[in-house]
Design an enzyme around this catalytic site. Structure first.
Site, PDB file in Angstrom:
ATOM      1  N   ASP A   1     -10.338   2.908   2.521  1.00 55.58           N
ATOM      2  CA  ASP A   1     -10.192   1.936   3.452  1.00 55.58           C
ATOM      3  C   ASP A   1     -10.953   2.649   4.385  1.00 55.58           C
ATOM      4  O   ASP A   1     -11.835   2.443   5.566  1.00 55.58           O
ATOM      5  CB  ASP A   1      -8.871   1.505   3.634  1.00 55.58           C
ATOM      6  CG  ASP A   1      -8.208   0.806   3.575  1.00 55.58           C
ATOM      7  OD1 ASP A   1      -8.946  -0.234   2.813  1.00 55.58           O
ATOM      8  OD2 ASP A   1      -6.790   0.589   3.173  1.00 55.58           O
TER       9      ASP A   1
ATOM     10  N   ARG B   1       2.044   0.133  21.993  1.00 54.51           N
ATOM     11  CA  ARG B   1       3.028  -0.620  23.032  1.00 54.51           C
ATOM     12  C   ARG B   1       4.406   0.597  22.101  1.00 54.51           C
ATOM     13  O   ARG B   1       5.341   0.274  23.396  1.00 54.51           O
ATOM     14  CB  ARG B   1       3.332  -1.948  22.338  1.00 54.51           C
ATOM     15  CG  ARG B   1       4.303  -3.054  22.929  1.00 54.51           C
ATOM     16  CD  ARG B   1       4.883  -3.896  22.365  1.00 54.51           C
ATOM     17  NE  ARG B   1       5.233  -3.593  21.252  1.00 54.51           N
ATOM     18  CZ  ARG B   1       4.874  -5.265  20.448  1.00 54.51           C
ATOM     19  NH1 ARG B   1       4.408  -6.329  21.097  1.00 54.51           N
ATOM     20  NH2 ARG B   1       4.745  -4.926  18.614  1.00 54.51           N
ATOM     21  N   THR B   2       4.707   0.400  21.249  1.00 55.91           N
ATOM     22  CA  THR B   2       6.333   1.720  21.205  1.00 55.91           C
ATOM     23  C   THR B   2       5.747   2.652  21.274  1.00 55.91           C
ATOM     24  O   THR B   2       5.480   3.374  19.511  1.00 55.91           O
ATOM     25  CB  THR B   2       6.870   0.729  20.152  1.00 55.91           C
ATOM     26  OG1 THR B   2       7.037  -0.310  19.500  1.00 55.91           O
ATOM     27  CG2 THR B   2       7.926   1.744  19.118  1.00 55.91           C
TER      28      THR B   2
ATOM     29  N   GLY C   1       0.566   0.972   9.544  1.00 59.37           N
ATOM     30  CA  GLY C   1      -0.318   1.554   8.717  1.00 59.37           C
ATOM     31  C   GLY C   1      -2.040   1.626   8.399  1.00 59.37           C
ATOM     32  O   GLY C   1      -2.534   2.124   8.200  1.00 59.37           O
TER      33      GLY C   1
ATOM     34  N   LYS D   1       0.608  -1.463   0.334  1.00 54.62           N
ATOM     35  CA  LYS D   1      -0.297   0.533   0.274  1.00 54.62           C
ATOM     36  C   LYS D   1       0.490   1.483   0.254  1.00 54.62           C
ATOM     37  O   LYS D   1       0.550   2.012  -1.047  1.00 54.62           O
ATOM     38  CB  LYS D   1      -1.287   0.650   0.904  1.00 54.62           C
ATOM     39  CG  LYS D   1      -2.316  -1.105   1.266  1.00 54.62           C
ATOM     40  CD  LYS D   1      -2.685  -0.972   2.344  1.00 54.62           C
ATOM     41  CE  LYS D   1      -4.632  -1.714   2.442  1.00 54.62           C
ATOM     42  NZ  LYS D   1      -5.566  -1.761   2.888  1.00 54.62           N
TER      43      LYS D   1
HETATM   44  P1  ATR Z   1      -0.284  -2.232   9.691  1.00 55.22           P
HETATM   45  O1  ATR Z   1       0.526  -1.501   8.593  1.00 55.22           O
HETATM   46  O2  ATR Z   1      -1.217  -3.511   9.478  1.00 55.22           O
HETATM   47  O3  ATR Z   1      -0.988  -1.237  10.762  1.00 55.22           O
HETATM   48  P2  ATR Z   1       1.660  -2.692  10.924  1.00 55.22           P
HETATM   49  O4  ATR Z   1       2.427  -1.728  10.512  1.00 55.22           O
HETATM   50  O5  ATR Z   1       2.874  -4.102  11.652  1.00 55.22           O
HETATM   51  O6  ATR Z   1       0.863  -3.343  10.846  1.00 55.22           O
HETATM   52  O7  ATR Z   1       1.398  -2.389  12.709  1.00 55.22           O
HETATM   53  C1  ATR Z   1       0.949  -3.697  14.031  1.00 55.22           C
HETATM   54  C2  ATR Z   1       0.425  -2.658  15.215  1.00 55.22           C
HETATM   55  O8  ATR Z   1       0.460  -3.863  16.451  1.00 55.22           O
HETATM   56  C3  ATR Z   1       1.809  -1.561  15.683  1.00 55.22           C
HETATM   57  O9  ATR Z   1       1.060  -0.763  16.314  1.00 55.22           O
HETATM   58  C4  ATR Z   1       2.305  -2.786  16.407  1.00 55.22           C
HETATM   59  O10 ATR Z   1       3.142  -2.522  17.758  1.00 55.22           O
HETATM   60  P3  ATR Z   1       4.436  -1.962  18.178  1.00 55.22           P
HETATM   61  O11 ATR Z   1       4.430  -0.573  17.514  1.00 55.22           O
HETATM   62  O12 ATR Z   1       4.557  -1.657  19.245  1.00 55.22           O
HETATM   63  O13 ATR Z   1       5.284  -2.849  17.321  1.00 55.22           O
HETATM   64  C5  ATR Z   1       0.575  -3.405  17.210  1.00 55.22           C
HETATM   65  N1  ATR Z   1       1.212  -5.214  17.854  1.00 55.22           N
HETATM   66  C6  ATR Z   1       2.138  -5.562  16.718  1.00 55.22           C
HETATM   67  N2  ATR Z   1       1.650  -6.859  17.765  1.00 55.22           N
HETATM   68  C7  ATR Z   1       1.334  -6.514  19.131  1.00 55.22           C
HETATM   69  C8  ATR Z   1       1.622  -6.890  20.901  1.00 55.22           C
HETATM   70  N3  ATR Z   1       1.815  -8.363  20.953  1.00 55.22           N
HETATM   71  N4  ATR Z   1       1.714  -5.548  21.716  1.00 55.22           N
HETATM   72  C9  ATR Z   1       1.345  -4.796  21.575  1.00 55.22           C
HETATM   73  N5  ATR Z   1       0.762  -4.073  20.029  1.00 55.22           N
HETATM   74  C10 ATR Z   1       1.536  -4.913  18.776  1.00 55.22           C
END
Ligand code: ATR
Length: 285
Positions: free
Chosen positions: A110, A161-162, A139, A73
């Site tokens: 979306d 989380r981050t 994203g 995307k």
């Molecule tokens: P997308 O593009 O589908 O949004 P992504 O960029 O991989 O996918 O983002 C995934 C999100 O899920 C992020 O906000 C991630 O948090 P981090 O930025 O801290 O990695 C969150 N996420 C994934 N696994 C997690 C977990 N076990 N606990 C908390 N947050 C999680």
């Protein structure tokens, strides 16, 4: 899909890697068949390192329009010559339209999908009336923030989380978007009008985000962008607390409507029950 394509058929499609589990071909081809269109909607899975070459080869009319999904995307937006405000704000495009002049326009349906799902499943809910909480900063979260801001949301809190990633996202949008770590969540939930899970948590039946949804006001709406399973643990907990909910499948179905219009030049037939089709594909019906 129509079995009687002619040389004048309009061709659309979807591009992702992998693509074989995409529900979009079934949905769009059901609408094509219902309208009796001379048209097709085809899945494509270009190699990840050849995405730009693939898109470039479609310039000038090989296909009319192409949905783009994971992981392309962001690269789809970069590959286009022009882009809608929403695609630019979201930093991503899920739809590329190919002009006869060889130019590519990027759009993002979306966002309308998210707003449409809220309108259909929680009628009367006003996204401009209360602070919104988005869980996640990837994203999917960025697309949701863009759509909600364009719809007039007064304040969007991004909880991740981050925290640094939430901060980067907030900085890209300006003062209406606030970045938080997970420890701020209880206070944010107490005043939330809408809570959206935009993390990948809950996929495949995991527990989902640890948010205590009983803290939210009774009028709050809870949405999950995850749609496998359809009733995620997060939505189950929201319903157990008596909150109205919006599921991710409705968002997926709603984004397909403006997509179909953009590619095939007409609204899809409301007589086709695409939700039932999708539920069957998900093994939920
Ligand atoms: P997308 O593009 O589908 O949004 P992504 O960029 O991989 O996918 O983002 C995934 C999100 O899920 C992020 O906000 C991630 O948090 P981090 O930025 O801290 O990695 C969150 N996420 C994934 N696994 C997690 C977990 N076990 N606990 C908390 N947050 C999680």
């Amino acid at each position: 899909m129509s079995n009687s394509l002619t040389g004048a058929a309009i061709v659309g499609g979807v591009c992702g890697q992998p693509i074989k589990h995409s529900m979009s071909p079934v949905i769009h081809n059901a609408w094509i068949a219902a309208a009796g269109l001379d048209a097709a909607y085809v899945p494509f899975a270009p190699a990840a390192d050849r995405f730009e070459t693939f898109i470039d080869g479609l310039r000038g009319g090989a296909v009319r329009g192409l949905n783009v999904t994971i992981p392309f995307k962001e690269r789809a937006l970069a590959a286009a010559d022009t882009a809608s405000d929403l695609a630019r704000m979201a930093g991503a495009a899920n739809l590329l339209l190919f002009g006869d002049d060889g130019r590519i326009h990027a759009d993002n349906t979306d966002g309308p999908g998210l707003l449409g799902a809220i309108a259909v499943q929680t009628p009367g809910f006003d996204v401009t009336a209360a602070p919104l909480v988005i869980l996640g900063a990837g994203g999917a979260a960025r697309g949701a923030v863009a759509a909600l801001l364009l719809a007039g949301a007064p304040e969007v809190s991004v909880v991740n989380r981050t925290v640094a990633r939430a901060r980067d996202l907030a900085d890209a949008f300006g003062e209406k978007v606030l970045a938080h770590g997970e420890d701020s969540l209880p206070d944010l939930l107490r005043r939330a009008g809408l809570v959206i899970n935009a993390t990948s948590l809950g996929l495949g039946g995991d527990a989902g985000p640890a948010a205590d949804l009983t803290l939210t006001p009774e009028s709050a709406v809870v949405m999950d962008m995850v749609y496998k399973p359809l009733r995620t643990e997060f939505l189950r907990r929201a319903q157990a607390a008596g909150r109205r909910t919006v599921d991710g499948l409705e968002m997926l179905l709603r984004q397909a409507i403006p997509t179909f219009e953009a590619i095939y030049g007409q609204a899809p037939s409301s007589a086709v029950d695409v939700r039932s089709l999708a539920l069957k594909l998900l093994g939920e019906a």
